[in-house]
Design a protein around this motif. Structure first.
Motif, PDB file in Angstrom:
ATOM      1  N   THR A 197      18.288 -22.259   6.563  1.00  0.00           N
ATOM      2  CA  THR A 197      19.125 -22.099   5.462  1.00  0.00           C
ATOM      3  C   THR A 197      18.574 -22.746   4.109  1.00  0.00           C
ATOM      4  O   THR A 197      19.399 -22.714   3.154  1.00  0.00           O
ATOM      5  CB  THR A 197      20.530 -22.749   5.883  1.00  0.00           C
ATOM      6  N   ALA A 198      17.471 -23.335   4.136  1.00  0.00           N
ATOM      7  CA  ALA A 198      16.887 -23.989   3.196  1.00  0.00           C
ATOM      8  C   ALA A 198      17.004 -23.172   1.944  1.00  0.00           C
ATOM      9  O   ALA A 198      16.421 -21.798   2.005  1.00  0.00           O
ATOM     10  CB  ALA A 198      15.528 -24.558   3.333  1.00  0.00           C
ATOM     11  N   GLY A 199      17.373 -23.303   0.907  1.00  0.00           N
ATOM     12  CA  GLY A 199      17.372 -22.423  -0.225  1.00  0.00           C
ATOM     13  C   GLY A 199      18.387 -21.488  -0.552  1.00  0.00           C
ATOM     14  O   GLY A 199      18.747 -20.989  -1.336  1.00  0.00           O
ATOM     15  N   LEU A 200      19.505 -21.239   0.490  1.00  0.00           N
ATOM     16  CA  LEU A 200      20.589 -20.609   0.611  1.00  0.00           C
ATOM     17  C   LEU A 200      21.625 -21.555   0.390  1.00  0.00           C
ATOM     18  O   LEU A 200      21.813 -22.565   0.414  1.00  0.00           O
ATOM     19  CB  LEU A 200      20.710 -19.976   2.077  1.00  0.00           C
ATOM     20  N   PHE A 201      22.854 -20.661  -0.287  1.00  0.00           N
ATOM     21  CA  PHE A 201      23.768 -21.592  -0.875  1.00  0.00           C
ATOM     22  C   PHE A 201      25.137 -21.162   0.106  1.00  0.00           C
ATOM     23  O   PHE A 201      25.596 -22.283   0.488  1.00  0.00           O
ATOM     24  CB  PHE A 201      24.063 -20.811  -2.420  1.00  0.00           C
ATOM     25  N   GLU A 202      25.562 -20.145   0.321  1.00  0.00           N
ATOM     26  CA  GLU A 202      26.665 -20.001   1.143  1.00  0.00           C
ATOM     27  C   GLU A 202      26.571 -18.522   2.012  1.00  0.00           C
ATOM     28  O   GLU A 202      26.894 -17.467   1.794  1.00  0.00           O
ATOM     29  CB  GLU A 202      27.846 -19.637   0.423  1.00  0.00           C
ATOM     30  N   PRO A 203      25.414 -18.757   2.892  1.00  0.00           N
ATOM     31  CA  PRO A 203      24.798 -17.573   3.629  1.00  0.00           C
ATOM     32  C   PRO A 203      25.873 -16.989   4.597  1.00  0.00           C
ATOM     33  O   PRO A 203      26.762 -17.465   5.159  1.00  0.00           O
ATOM     34  CB  PRO A 203      23.861 -18.094   4.300  1.00  0.00           C
ATOM     35  N   LYS A 204      25.955 -15.680   4.818  1.00  0.00           N
ATOM     36  CA  LYS A 204      26.550 -14.953   5.819  1.00  0.00           C
ATOM     37  C   LYS A 204      25.843 -13.787   6.433  1.00  0.00           C
ATOM     38  O   LYS A 204      24.841 -13.688   5.874  1.00  0.00           O
ATOM     39  CB  LYS A 204      28.046 -14.288   4.949  1.00  0.00           C
TER      40      LYS A 204
END
Length: 256
Positions: A95-102
């Motif tokens: 999830t590094a570098g992601l903001f609000e992943p789905k």
């Protein structure tokens, strides 16, 4: 002119997908037409290619009526897939570098033949498809607070972030009625292939026509993520994602 603003906005979105903060919505005040939005999207694609990445296919978004209604869209939307964002099955998702992943459950189409159009049908899609595969798409917005308009969504490559393909299933196959289940730890999210324009092959046929109108086409070897079978669902580090697509198989990934 508005077209002069395209390179700067593309740079902001591309940087946001590569470690920079999300783009401020105010930078898109001028972005009020889909033609401009796709021009920004294509410019971000070109930046990725210049950085050494390559396009391996496409994704189709807004394939359900509720999703289109949410953005006031009259049709689905298209984005591109990058080789560096495709994970191997079993490879953990960071999830590094992601903001609000789905996460979304998808059916991936692997084309054995080109679909040049026009008037591509679902039968044409089936005939041109070498295999399908259960897939995850990880979506994430590079806009602060998420896309507020349809052009913002399209400019940001329809929220494409990562993808994971499972084992390939060769023809003959049929998928319109396949019920699916997404499990995230102890939570379950139901889905069905009919959520994708009634038939995921219909989404691929739509994409063929869309690309043709923009001077491109689906080629042999392309991967197409045809649209989500379930509600996009938030994920975080520590989650284990499992998708069961019945006759098309299962796929799992751990989130770090």
């Amino acid at each position: 002119m508005k077209t002069e603003l395209i390179p700067e906005l593309a740079q902001r979105l591309w940087q946001a997908g590569n470690g920079a903060p999300p783009a401020h919505p105010g930078t898109a005040d001028w972005l009020d037409e889909l033609e401009l939005a796709y021009a920004v999207q294509h410019a971000t694609r070109d930046l990725a290619i210049e950085a050494g990445d390559r396009v391996i296919g496409y994704k189709v978004g807004l394939t359900s009526q509720p999703a289109r209604n949410a953005f006031g869209a009259g049709e689905s939307a298209a984005g591109y897939l990058l080789a560096d964002r495709l994970l191997e099955e079993g490879q953990p998702l960071s999830t590094a570098g992601l903001f609000e992943p789905k996460v979304e459950i998808e059916i991936g189409f692997l084309l054995g033949e080109a679909l040049p159009g026009p008037n591509v049908t679902t039968r044409d899609v089936h005939d041109a498809t070498a295999a399908v595969a259960p897939a995850f798409e990880i979506v994430d917005s590079r806009w602060r607070g998420g896309a507020r308009t349809l052009p913002m969504l399209v400019a940001d490559n329809t929220n494409a972030a990562h993808a994971v393909l499972g084992s390939h299933v060769a023809p003959p196959w049929d998928q319109p009625e396949i019920p699916t289940t997404l499990s995230i730890n102890n939570r379950t999210v139901p889905g069905n292939a009919t959520a994708v324009m009634g038939d995921p092959a219909e989404a691929v046929a739509w994409l063929a026509g869309h690309l043709l109108r923009n001077g491109a086409r689906l080629e042999a070897g392309d991967i197409v993520l045809s649209g989500t079978l379930c509600t996009p669902t938030a994920i975080s580090a520590g989650d284990r994602l499992v998708a069961d697509l019945g006759e098309l198989g299962r796929i799992a990934v751990d989130v770090n």
